[in-house]
Design an enzyme around this catalytic site. Structure first.
Site, PDB file in Angstrom:
ATOM      1  N   LYS A  64       0.844  -1.210   0.000  1.00  0.00           N
ATOM      2  CA  LYS A  64       0.000   0.000   0.000  1.00  0.00           C
ATOM      3  C   LYS A  64       0.877   1.258   0.000  1.00  0.00           C
ATOM      4  CE  LYS A  64      -3.649   2.474   2.418  1.00  0.00           C
ATOM      5  NZ  LYS A  64      -4.477   2.596   3.627  1.00  0.00           N
ATOM      6  N   HIS A 206      17.075  20.609  18.175  1.00  0.00           N
ATOM      7  CA  HIS A 206      16.200  19.434  18.046  1.00  0.00           C
ATOM      8  C   HIS A 206      16.692  18.590  16.878  1.00  0.00           C
ATOM      9  CE1 HIS A 206      12.719  16.937  18.364  1.00  0.00           C
ATOM     10  NE2 HIS A 206      11.789  17.742  17.876  1.00  0.00           N
ATOM     11  N   HIS A 245      20.427  15.909  26.623  1.00  0.00           N
ATOM     12  CA  HIS A 245      19.019  15.623  26.352  1.00  0.00           C
ATOM     13  C   HIS A 245      18.196  16.159  27.511  1.00  0.00           C
ATOM     14  CE1 HIS A 245      15.357  13.418  25.329  1.00  0.00           C
ATOM     15  NE2 HIS A 245      15.898  13.278  24.126  1.00  0.00           N
ATOM     16  N   ASP A 296      21.254  11.661  17.921  1.00  0.00           N
ATOM     17  CA  ASP A 296      21.743  12.376  16.738  1.00  0.00           C
ATOM     18  C   ASP A 296      23.231  12.219  16.483  1.00  0.00           C
ATOM     19  OD1 ASP A 296      19.375  14.883  17.564  1.00  0.00           O
ATOM     20  OD2 ASP A 296      19.290  13.498  15.877  1.00  0.00           O
ATOM     21  N   ARG A 321      10.022  10.248  11.655  1.00  0.00           N
ATOM     22  CA  ARG A 321       9.172  10.790  12.734  1.00  0.00           C
ATOM     23  C   ARG A 321       7.761  11.135  12.282  1.00  0.00           C
ATOM     24  NH1 ARG A 321      10.750  12.768  17.756  1.00  0.00           N
ATOM     25  NH2 ARG A 321      12.165  11.012  17.634  1.00  0.00           N
TER      26      ARG A 321
HETATM   27  C1  SDX Z   1      16.596  15.591  19.976  1.00  0.00           C
HETATM   28  O1  SDX Z   1      13.080  15.747  23.365  1.00  0.00           O
HETATM   29  C2  SDX Z   1      13.390  14.756  22.638  1.00  0.00           C
HETATM   30  O2  SDX Z   1      13.017  13.619  22.890  1.00  0.00           O
HETATM   31  C3  SDX Z   1      14.244  15.112  21.417  1.00  0.00           C
HETATM   32  C4  SDX Z   1      14.805  13.947  20.629  1.00  0.00           C
HETATM   33  C5  SDX Z   1      13.720  13.152  19.921  1.00  0.00           C
HETATM   34  O3  SDX Z   1      13.923  11.956  19.637  1.00  0.00           O
HETATM   35  O4  SDX Z   1      12.690  13.800  19.544  1.00  0.00           O
HETATM   36  O5  SDX Z   1      15.529  13.070  21.490  1.00  0.00           O
HETATM   37  C6  SDX Z   1      15.743  14.446  19.538  1.00  0.00           C
HETATM   38  O6  SDX Z   1      16.238  16.712  19.748  1.00  0.00           O
HETATM   39  C7  SDX Z   1      17.845  15.314  20.758  1.00  0.00           C
HETATM   40  C8  SDX Z   1      18.617  16.619  21.170  1.00  0.00           C
HETATM   41  C9  SDX Z   1      19.392  17.127  19.959  1.00  0.00           C
HETATM   42  N1  SDX Z   1      19.973  18.459  20.260  1.00  0.00           N
HETATM   43  C10 SDX Z   1      21.310  18.580  20.448  1.00  0.00           C
HETATM   44  O7  SDX Z   1      22.107  17.645  20.416  1.00  0.00           O
HETATM   45  C11 SDX Z   1      21.766  20.018  20.665  1.00  0.00           C
HETATM   46  C12 SDX Z   1      22.800  20.087  21.790  1.00  0.00           C
HETATM   47  N2  SDX Z   1      22.141  19.785  23.043  1.00  0.00           N
HETATM   48  C13 SDX Z   1      21.784  20.865  23.939  1.00  0.00           C
HETATM   49  O8  SDX Z   1      21.311  21.983  23.240  1.00  0.00           O
HETATM   50  C14 SDX Z   1      20.911  20.387  25.095  1.00  0.00           C
HETATM   51  O9  SDX Z   1      21.489  19.261  25.607  1.00  0.00           O
HETATM   52  C15 SDX Z   1      19.434  20.132  24.861  1.00  0.00           C
HETATM   53  C16 SDX Z   1      18.750  21.290  24.228  1.00  0.00           C
HETATM   54  C17 SDX Z   1      19.227  18.912  24.030  1.00  0.00           C
HETATM   55  C18 SDX Z   1      18.795  19.888  26.232  1.00  0.00           C
HETATM   56  O10 SDX Z   1      19.127  20.965  26.991  1.00  0.00           O
HETATM   57  P1  SDX Z   1      18.347  21.395  28.330  1.00  0.00           P
HETATM   58  O11 SDX Z   1      17.607  20.234  28.901  1.00  0.00           O
HETATM   59  O12 SDX Z   1      17.572  22.630  28.055  1.00  0.00           O
HETATM   60  O13 SDX Z   1      19.539  21.694  29.329  1.00  0.00           O
HETATM   61  P2  SDX Z   1      20.443  22.991  29.294  1.00  0.00           P
HETATM   62  O14 SDX Z   1      20.594  23.514  27.890  1.00  0.00           O
HETATM   63  O15 SDX Z   1      19.902  23.922  30.316  1.00  0.00           O
HETATM   64  O16 SDX Z   1      21.873  22.411  29.737  1.00  0.00           O
HETATM   65  C19 SDX Z   1      22.162  22.160  31.122  1.00  0.00           C
HETATM   66  C20 SDX Z   1      23.669  22.384  31.245  1.00  0.00           C
HETATM   67  C21 SDX Z   1      24.110  23.752  30.715  1.00  0.00           C
HETATM   68  O17 SDX Z   1      25.311  24.093  31.384  1.00  0.00           O
HETATM   69  P3  SDX Z   1      25.253  25.232  32.539  1.00  0.00           P
HETATM   70  O18 SDX Z   1      24.672  26.476  31.897  1.00  0.00           O
HETATM   71  O19 SDX Z   1      24.350  24.640  33.638  1.00  0.00           O
HETATM   72  O20 SDX Z   1      26.699  25.372  32.973  1.00  0.00           O
HETATM   73  O21 SDX Z   1      24.359  21.432  30.414  1.00  0.00           O
HETATM   74  C22 SDX Z   1      25.061  22.122  29.391  1.00  0.00           C
HETATM   75  C23 SDX Z   1      24.457  23.499  29.279  1.00  0.00           C
HETATM   76  O22 SDX Z   1      25.427  24.417  28.772  1.00  0.00           O
HETATM   77  N3  SDX Z   1      24.864  21.399  28.138  1.00  0.00           N
HETATM   78  C24 SDX Z   1      25.754  21.348  27.148  1.00  0.00           C
HETATM   79  C25 SDX Z   1      25.154  20.569  26.147  1.00  0.00           C
HETATM   80  N4  SDX Z   1      23.927  20.176  26.553  1.00  0.00           N
HETATM   81  C26 SDX Z   1      23.756  20.700  27.782  1.00  0.00           C
HETATM   82  N5  SDX Z   1      26.983  21.903  27.010  1.00  0.00           N
HETATM   83  C27 SDX Z   1      27.620  21.652  25.846  1.00  0.00           C
HETATM   84  N6  SDX Z   1      27.108  20.916  24.833  1.00  0.00           N
HETATM   85  C28 SDX Z   1      25.888  20.367  24.948  1.00  0.00           C
HETATM   86  N7  SDX Z   1      25.367  19.638  23.956  1.00  0.00           N
END
Ligand code: SDX
Length: 353
Positions: A64, A206, A245, A296, A321
């Site tokens: 399908k 994301h 994450h 990722d 997705r």
């Molecule tokens: C996906 O939600 C889902 O399920 C999404 C997903 C799905 O299947 O749909 O799993 C797919 O989107 C995965 C995520 C992909 N994005 C990235 O890889 C981008 C890089 N990651 C970051 O931007 C971050 O880890 C997030 C956005 C994913 C999550 O961040 P949060 O929960 O908002 O936490 P935060 O940004 O407040 O970080 C907490 C601390 C910070 O340090 P401090 O300010 O406390 O000193 O951890 C650090 C951040 O700077 N940190 C990182 C980091 N991720 C967190 N530092 C460096 N590199 C990183 N990747």
């Protein structure tokens, strides 16, 4: 913490994410079981119809989907008019919008959207409609990407891409899925829900992270440059894409699965150095920040080793997705309440003119 972190925003029967006891499950099946025993089309069926298809049901469903890989003439004309310099995510978003104009929503739209996204992407890329007899989405994609070569795709490439499509298919209330649910909660049409989701997934925090992760890995020529490079980026408060994450604090259960595929593929295609660089990035992130890779990071290496252009990485996330998004749209509609949270006001006190 903002970003609705830790807030339960509703019920779902589709998947469990971050539930220590259950791990990552789709309709109750653990993701490891599905990668080992199912394929992407059977997972799509599971998410949309709430059961794993019997062999005959799967065969009929795949046939399908194959039959639905047809573009309306006006959509074909539109795709040919989109410049090759366009971002493929914008091509998908535009193609879905145009499909909604040409074919107003019917119950058939659900399976049509699952089938048509890779066709939209590959037709734009090739400048001609890519129709063929490949039964699985993974093989259709590899066929359509490889300049329409009739050569059957490498079994490891097919298996790795199919596994990746399973791993990307569903993930509870992630940003793009929740965005689709918000759109669905207003009783809007399914094409608007999916257009919302594509636009949301495009962002580098994301879905866009897999493309940024590849660029990060490729910026290092030698493994011995990596640790200092990552430490420098962290000292400059740069984000290391493909890491961290919102929900998974102790590691993304999908990452070990896709890392193993990346290891196998890098050995098969002679890109072991890239894998070594990736592992040093992973180790440095752990020693410096205690942050794990998410799905990722190693998915980027899998796609690169298969020969997929980097700009197609996030579109592949969409091709997968779409199944989770549609399942959530259907679920939202089945017990709908308009989604409208409150805000914490931080603006000026009432003022006189
Ligand atoms: C996906 O939600 C889902 O399920 C999404 C997903 C799905 O299947 O749909 O799993 C797919 O989107 C995965 C995520 C992909 N994005 C990235 O890889 C981008 C890089 N990651 C970051 O931007 C971050 O880890 C997030 C956005 C994913 C999550 O961040 P949060 O929960 O908002 O936490 P935060 O940004 O407040 O970080 C907490 C601390 C910070 O340090 P401090 O300010 O406390 O000193 O951890 C650090 C951040 O700077 N940190 C990182 C980091 N991720 C967190 N530092 C460096 N590199 C990183 N990747």
């Amino acid at each position: 913490m903002t970003g609705l972190a830790g807030i339960i925003a509703g019920d779902t029967a589709i998947s469990t994410v971050g539930k220590e006891s259950a791990g990552l499950t789709y309709r109750g099946y653990n993701i490891t079981y599905l990668v080992d025993h199912a394929n992407f089309e059977s997972v799509a069926y599971l998410l949309l119809y709430n059961k794993l298809p019997a062999p005959e049901e799967l065969n009929l469903y795949q046939k399908k989907l194959m039959s639905l890989r047809r573009l309306p003439e006006k959509l074909l004309i539109l795709l040919k008019a989109i410049p090759q310099t366009a971002n493929p995510m914008d091509v998908l978003r535009t193609g879905v919008s145009m499909l909604g104009i040409l074919e107003p929503e019917t119950p058939e739209s659900i399976d049509k959207l699952v089938a048509i996204l890779p066709v939209i992407l590959l037709t734009w890329y090739q400048g001609q409609e890519v129709t063929n007899a490949q039964i699985t989405t993974a093989d259709y994609f590899l066929y359509g990407l490889n300049e329409l070569r009739v050569k059957p795709s490498d079994p490891l490439f097919s298996k790795a891409l199919d596994a990746s499509l399973i791993l990307y298919a569903e993930h509870e209330f992630n940003a793009s899925t929740f965005a689709a649910r918000i759109t669905a909660s207003t009783l809007s049409d399914v094409y608007s829900c999916i257009t919302t989701a594509i636009g949301t997934l495009r962002g580098p925090l994301h879905g866009g992270a897999n493309e940024e992760a590849m660029k990060l890995i490729q910026q290092f020529d030698e493994p011995d440059q990596v640790e200092a490079g990552i430490k420098r980026m962290l000292s400059e408060k740069k984000l290391i894409m493909g890491f961290g994450h919102r929900v998974y604090i102790n590691g993304d259960p999908r990452s070990p699965i896709v890392k193993d595929l990346a290891r196998q593929l890098s050995e098969k295609v002679g890109k072991q150095k890239l894998f070594a660089i990736a592992e040093i990035i992973e180790n440095t992130m752990w020693t410096e920040k205690k942050i794990y890779p998410n799905l990722d990071f190693y998915s980027a290496l899998v796609y690169h080793c298969i020969g997929i252009p980097t700009s197609f990485f996030t579109p592949l996330f969409v091709v997968s997705r779409i199944t989770g998004w549609l399942a959530h749209v259907i679920e939202q509609r089945s017990n709908n309440k308009l989604i409208r949270p409150l805000a914490n006001y931080i603006g000026p006190e009432p003022r006189q003119i």
